[in-house]
Design a protein around this motif. Structure first.
Motif, mmCIF file in Angstrom:
data_model
loop_
_atom_site.group_PDB
_atom_site.id
_atom_site.type_symbol
_atom_site.label_atom_id
_atom_site.label_comp_id
_atom_site.label_asym_id
_atom_site.label_seq_id
_atom_site.Cartn_x
_atom_site.Cartn_y
_atom_site.Cartn_z
ATOM 1 N N ASP A 30 -36.359 51.501 -28.525
ATOM 2 C CA ASP A 30 -35.757 52.280 -27.734
ATOM 3 C C ASP A 30 -36.510 53.015 -26.754
ATOM 4 O OD1 ASP A 30 -36.237 55.710 -29.003
ATOM 5 O OD2 ASP A 30 -37.543 53.839 -29.830
ATOM 6 N N ASN A 68 -29.592 55.245 -27.695
ATOM 7 C CA ASN A 68 -30.372 56.366 -27.573
ATOM 8 C C ASN A 68 -31.663 56.243 -26.573
ATOM 9 O OD1 ASN A 68 -30.907 55.597 -30.416
ATOM 10 N ND2 ASN A 68 -33.043 56.389 -29.792
ATOM 11 N N LYS A 72 -32.837 60.475 -36.501
ATOM 12 C CA LYS A 72 -33.677 61.915 -35.673
ATOM 13 C C LYS A 72 -34.711 62.404 -36.979
ATOM 14 C CE LYS A 72 -30.936 62.676 -31.770
ATOM 15 N NZ LYS A 72 -30.087 63.478 -30.975
ATOM 16 N N THR A 88 -26.423 54.470 -31.084
ATOM 17 C CA THR A 88 -27.712 55.220 -31.184
ATOM 18 C C THR A 88 -28.357 55.477 -32.618
ATOM 19 O OG1 THR A 88 -26.885 57.252 -31.905
ATOM 20 C CG2 THR A 88 -26.723 56.700 -29.406
ATOM 21 N N ASN A 89 -29.527 55.728 -32.954
ATOM 22 C CA ASN A 89 -30.076 55.872 -34.193
ATOM 23 C C ASN A 89 -29.243 56.950 -35.184
ATOM 24 O OD1 ASN A 89 -31.182 58.019 -32.515
ATOM 25 N ND2 ASN A 89 -32.981 57.926 -33.994
ATOM 26 N N GLU A 90 -28.510 57.629 -34.371
ATOM 27 C CA GLU A 90 -27.728 58.712 -35.224
ATOM 28 C C GLU A 90 -26.348 58.051 -35.560
ATOM 29 O OE1 GLU A 90 -28.593 62.075 -36.150
ATOM 30 O OE2 GLU A 90 -30.168 60.838 -36.089
ATOM 31 N N GLY A 149 -36.713 56.383 -33.704
ATOM 32 C CA GLY A 149 -35.684 56.339 -32.729
ATOM 33 C C GLY A 149 -34.808 54.842 -32.745
#
Length: 270
Positions: free
Chosen positions: A216, A235, A18, A250-252, A13
């Protein structure tokens, strides 16, 4: 403003996407930290075997903190510190997790033990830690050697309620905190990601004010509270963001790399 001398990062995360991928931008950001003389290491709810694959691509030379920092292992996977859940607390934990319908996983130093191979998250964990479980019919022989117990459940609301019940039931005999909405981790008492940060700062002879942490989830708050700079992923839950000094993407969206680049800029590294 205190210069950052060490970064301690969560893994899932945070450092990874993901699908459990380490992006090139994240890898390059860590390489730049090394080049700038900034220490870097990782701590995670994962067992040590589930962190091994990150040692080489990140050129880690400091010890890492598996089991939410309740163990410390060197890059060769040799134990520097090893702590266990008291057997009575482990037994009580299993009872309560069963009451709440969670699948029980027990991790020893080198084994992942399960009694339900058809559990909702078994395949996911196999992919995550890149290791297979050992199936048992009885956890009793292993209760005295438990590094971590996990309650895995697709019912996030019920698992959150279970977390509160476990915290009250275990008191100071063990630590119970969620590392994901679907994982409730029980680890040895008195040790967490915050104590890992303190141990790494002591090892390097630096103040915790010179440490930046990034994560996170609820189990990352312990390290946020002891570090001079804390960064929540985009996230992260709102209460995690509220306790951080900064919030990244975010991690994305390569939020980890973005945060490392911010630290480099703050330290005056172009």
């Amino acid at each position: 403003m205190t210069q950052i001398s060490l970064v301690v990062s969560d893994v899932d995360g945070t450092l990874l996407t993901k699908d459990k991928t380490l992006t090139e931008r994240a890898k390059n950001a860590v390489q730049r930290l090394h080049q700038a003389g900034i220490g870097f290491t990782i701590t995670s709810s994962r067992p040590a075997i589930g962190m091994r694959f990150l040692i080489e691509p990140l050129a880690l030379w400091l010890p890492v903190g598996p089991f939410n920092g309740s163990s410390i292992v060197d890059p060769e996977m040799r134990a520097v510190e090893q702590h266990l859940i008291p057997a009575r607390a482990a037994e009580r934990t299993l009872q309560i997790l069963r009451d709440y319908g969670a699948d029980v996983w027990l991790f020893t130093t080198d084994k992942w033990l399960i009694d339900n191979p058809d559990g909702s998250y078994v395949a996911h964990e196999q992919h995550t830690i890149r290791s297979d479980p050992t199936i048992v019919t009885d956890f009793s022989p292993y209760l005295a050697s438990a590094c971590k117990i996990v309650g895995a459940s697709a019912d996030a609301t019920r698992l959150e309620a279970c977390e509160k019940v476990l915290q009250e039931a275990l008191g100071s005999t063990a630590t119970a905190v969620r590392s994901q909405t679907y994982y409730l981790d029980i680890t040895p008492p008195g040790f967490n990601k915050g104590t890992f940060v303190q141990a790494m700062a002591k090892r390097l002879g630096i103040s915790t004010d010179a440490v930046a942490t990034i994560g996170d989830m609820q189990n990352d708050l312990a390290m946020f509270r002891v570090s001079g700079t804390s960064i929540a992923m985009g996230n992260a839950a709102d209460n995690v963001k509220d306790e951080a000094t900064h919030v990244t993407a975010t991690n994305e969206q390569d939020g980890f790399a973005e945060a490392m680049e911010m630290i480099l800029t703050r330290n005056g590294v172009g």
